[in-house]
Every structure is written in C-alpha cells, then in structure tokens.
Design a protein around this motif. Structure first.
Motif, PDB file in Angstrom:
ATOM      1  N   GLN A  64      37.573  -0.924 -24.947  1.00  0.00           N
ATOM      2  CA  GLN A  64      38.577  -0.840 -26.013  1.00  0.00           C
ATOM      3  C   GLN A  64      39.999  -0.846 -25.450  1.00  0.00           C
ATOM      4  N   LYS A  65      40.187  -0.172 -24.347  1.00  0.00           N
ATOM      5  CA  LYS A  65      41.510  -0.118 -23.719  1.00  0.00           C
ATOM      6  C   LYS A  65      41.944  -1.498 -23.240  1.00  0.00           C
ATOM      7  N   LEU A  66      41.019  -2.222 -22.627  1.00  0.00           N
ATOM      8  CA  LEU A  66      41.348  -3.558 -22.133  1.00  0.00           C
ATOM      9  C   LEU A  66      41.534  -4.541 -23.288  1.00  0.00           C
ATOM     10  N   ALA A  67      40.779  -4.357 -24.360  1.00  0.00           N
ATOM     11  CA  ALA A  67      40.940  -5.210 -25.539  1.00  0.00           C
ATOM     12  C   ALA A  67      42.349  -5.056 -26.112  1.00  0.00           C
ATOM     13  N   ALA A  68      42.827  -3.823 -26.156  1.00  0.00           N
ATOM     14  CA  ALA A  68      44.183  -3.572 -26.647  1.00  0.00           C
ATOM     15  C   ALA A  68      45.229  -4.219 -25.733  1.00  0.00           C
ATOM     16  N   PHE A  69      44.971  -4.173 -24.434  1.00  0.00           N
ATOM     17  CA  PHE A  69      45.874  -4.788 -23.459  1.00  0.00           C
ATOM     18  C   PHE A  69      45.938  -6.299 -23.666  1.00  0.00           C
ATOM     19  N   ILE A  70      44.798  -6.929 -23.885  1.00  0.00           N
ATOM     20  CA  ILE A  70      44.729  -8.382 -24.086  1.00  0.00           C
ATOM     21  C   ILE A  70      45.525  -8.791 -25.323  1.00  0.00           C
ATOM     22  N   GLU A 104      47.987  -7.040 -26.769  1.00  0.00           N
ATOM     23  CA  GLU A 104      49.412  -6.759 -26.543  1.00  0.00           C
ATOM     24  C   GLU A 104      50.075  -7.842 -25.691  1.00  0.00           C
ATOM     25  N   LYS A 105      49.375  -8.272 -24.652  1.00  0.00           N
ATOM     26  CA  LYS A 105      49.938  -9.254 -23.726  1.00  0.00           C
ATOM     27  C   LYS A 105      49.690 -10.704 -24.158  1.00  0.00           C
ATOM     28  N   LYS A 106      48.972 -10.881 -25.267  1.00  0.00           N
ATOM     29  CA  LYS A 106      48.656 -12.216 -25.786  1.00  0.00           C
ATOM     30  C   LYS A 106      47.957 -13.088 -24.743  1.00  0.00           C
ATOM     31  N   VAL A 107      46.970 -12.497 -24.087  1.00  0.00           N
ATOM     32  CA  VAL A 107      46.204 -13.205 -23.065  1.00  0.00           C
ATOM     33  C   VAL A 107      45.319 -14.249 -23.736  1.00  0.00           C
ATOM     34  N   LYS A 108      45.391 -15.484 -23.269  1.00  0.00           N
ATOM     35  CA  LYS A 108      44.646 -16.578 -23.903  1.00  0.00           C
ATOM     36  C   LYS A 108      43.186 -16.639 -23.486  1.00  0.00           C
ATOM     37  N   ALA A 109      42.903 -16.228 -22.238  1.00  0.00           N
ATOM     38  CA  ALA A 109      41.538 -16.401 -21.728  1.00  0.00           C
ATOM     39  C   ALA A 109      41.166 -15.277 -20.775  1.00  0.00           C
ATOM     40  N   ILE A 110      39.882 -14.950 -20.787  1.00  0.00           N
ATOM     41  CA  ILE A 110      39.313 -13.988 -19.847  1.00  0.00           C
ATOM     42  C   ILE A 110      38.164 -14.688 -19.127  1.00  0.00           C
TER      43      ILE A 110
END
Length: 303
Positions: free
Chosen positions: A227-233, A235-241
C-alpha cells in the motif's frame, strides 16, 4: 536445526569426496552466479574447466546446493563467488572449505568496502548486487585475472590480455548505456522493482530506485509495504513497474492491483534480469547483453 543439519551434511560430504583435480590437464573452477560464470569465462577462455552452479532465473539469495553441486565443489581447485552474503545458504559451506585445499575467492574483495552501499536490514551490512555498477565489474575483471594468474602462472599473459580486452568492452558498454539513459528525463528516472537489486544501478545512472521487497528476497513484502509503494507510484506518476526474472511476479502484480484499486493505472514495463542472466547461448545470457537489455527495457517503458 534443519539449517545446521543441512550445512553439516554438505560440508562432511565435501570433505569426504575424492578430489579428482586437473580434468584433462586443466584446473577445475566453480562459479556461483551466472554473472560470475560469464566473467570468468571471458578471462579464462578454454584454459580452465568452468562449471557454474546457478543458471538462468535462479535466485542466489535462496539457493541451496544440490548433490551435483557438492561434487563440483569437492572437485574444485578454485571457487569464485560474489560474497557479501549474496549466496546466503552457501556461506557456511565456503567457510568450511578452508579446511581442504580449495581456494574460495569472493569477487567483492576486489572492491573498497567504503564505496559500497550499506544496509541496516541485510546480514552483511552491504548491498551485494555489485554487478550493476559497471566500474565495479571492471575492477572485478582485473581481480579475477590476477587470481587466475596466481593459480596458473604460465597462463598469465593470456589471462591479462583477455582481461584488457574485456575491460575495454565494459567501458564501451558504460558509455553506450549512459547515452541511452540521457534520452530519459531525470524526473522520469524512477525504477520500481520486485526487490532492491538495482541500487548500484540507480547510483550510477541517477535513478530513484524502490524495491517492494528488501535487498534479499528472503524478506517478504507485507500488505503495508504494498500500500505504501502504491501511494508512492500514484504520487510520483510512475508509468511502469518491473518484474524480475529470478523473483516470482506475483508481488509486482499485487502492487499493480493495489494501484488500480485506487483508480490509477500503472503498467508492467517488462521483466528485468536482476540476480541472474538470461538463458545460455542468448545475448541476454551474457553480462553485457543483460545490461543492455535491462536499460533498453527500462528507458522504453518509462518514456
């Protein structure tokens, strides 16, 4: 208790095995990870018998020696391993082998520990994924060439010449990767992967690196981590993991689902090679090919 019994049995087997040495007039060299196998092959060529323990897709953090591995270790003259507790379940085996005439060599000994990335969460206190710094791999190349030269002095010119050629290839690789990465704006250089294998990569190429699991895959990611990393993604508008070839993809799929549950989308940008190279006899089955593939995959997915 099970760990103690397992390690003891392997060590006793190694000590009791008949050591054949010099197969076909050449010394026997055993390597652990596929990156190290590739490195030694580039330097030694056909001057030694090389046997790698771990193939494509193998996680060295969790690796246990098989009966066949025990035989290889028992018959080895030299053993090259990563060190820094990467091969966590084999460390005690290597330490026990000091009591027999087999030389164990940690690649990490080529490096100044003061330059390594430390970790308060990992047993060795250092991140062991040193191959993702090309400069470290250049130092490792010369280190391996020197160790092989000590073992077979008459082949020193060959080993040193091969090392020089390979170092030039590694320098060219670094330049090529730097050129490719400059096409990706710095604000988009956020790399989210299954576990923290890419911190040296991030430091070298100015990426912010976040792993769902810790430095060792022996640690499990919990619901709060996801959940913490999902929120980070978000917030930072990360396109891909990215998934990793040596780590089950379910953890990254769970992360993708967590992002989606918050009404956001993030794609899986591809599978990266982290703790192992690709299949043998493929481009990605070499260190240079693996690194180029990873960077191309990362840059294309994050653009």
């Amino acid at each position: 208790m099970k760990k103690y019994i397992y390690t003891t049995l392997i060590c006793l087997t190694i000590l009791s095995c008949k050591n054949t040495k010099k197969t076909n007039g050449k010394i026997n060299v055993v390597t652990t990870t596929s990156m190290i196998t590739d490195l030694v092959k580039n330097i030694a060529g056909n001057q030694v018998n090389i046997q790698g323990l771990m193939g494509s897709g193998v996680d060295p953090h969790l690796y246990k020696a098989s009966e066949g591995d025990v035989t290889k270790l028992a018959n080895a003259d030299l053993i090259f391993y990563n060190g820094l507790h990467l091969e966590g379940k084999l460390v005690e085996v290597f330490e026990k082998m000091h009591s027999k005439k087999t030389k164990t060599i940690a690649i990490a000994d080529a490096l100044d520990k003061n330059t390594l990335i430390s970790s308060e969460y990992f047993a060795s206190n250092y991140d062991p994924h040193i191959w993702f710094n090309a400069d470290y791999w250049i130092l490792a190349t010369q280190f391996v060439a020197n160790k092989l030269s000590e073992a077979i002095p008459e082949q020193k010119p060959t080993f040193q010449d091969n090392a020089t050629k390979y170092i030039n290839q590694l320098k060219a690789l670094k330049t090529k990767l730097e050129t490719q990465i400059t096409t990706l704006p710095k604000e988009k250089r956020i790399l989210v992967t299954a576990h923290d294998a890419f911190n040296y990569f991030g430091k070298s190429f100015q990426f912010e690196v976040v792993g769902l699991q810790g430095i060792s895959t022996a640690t499990e990611a919990g619901v709060q981590d996801v959940q913490k990393l999902a929120a980070f993604i978000i917030e930072k508008k990360v396109k891909a993991i990215f998934v990793e070839s040596s780590v089950p993809k379910r953890t990254i799929e769970a992360l993708q689902a967590a992002v989606k549950s918050k009404n956001h989308d993030v794609k899986i940008g591809g599978s990266l090679y982290s703790d192992a190279l690709g299949n043998a006899n493929t481009v990605e089955g070499t260190y240079i090919g693996m690194f180029e593939y990873n960077v191309n995959t990362i840059v294309n997915a994050l653009k």
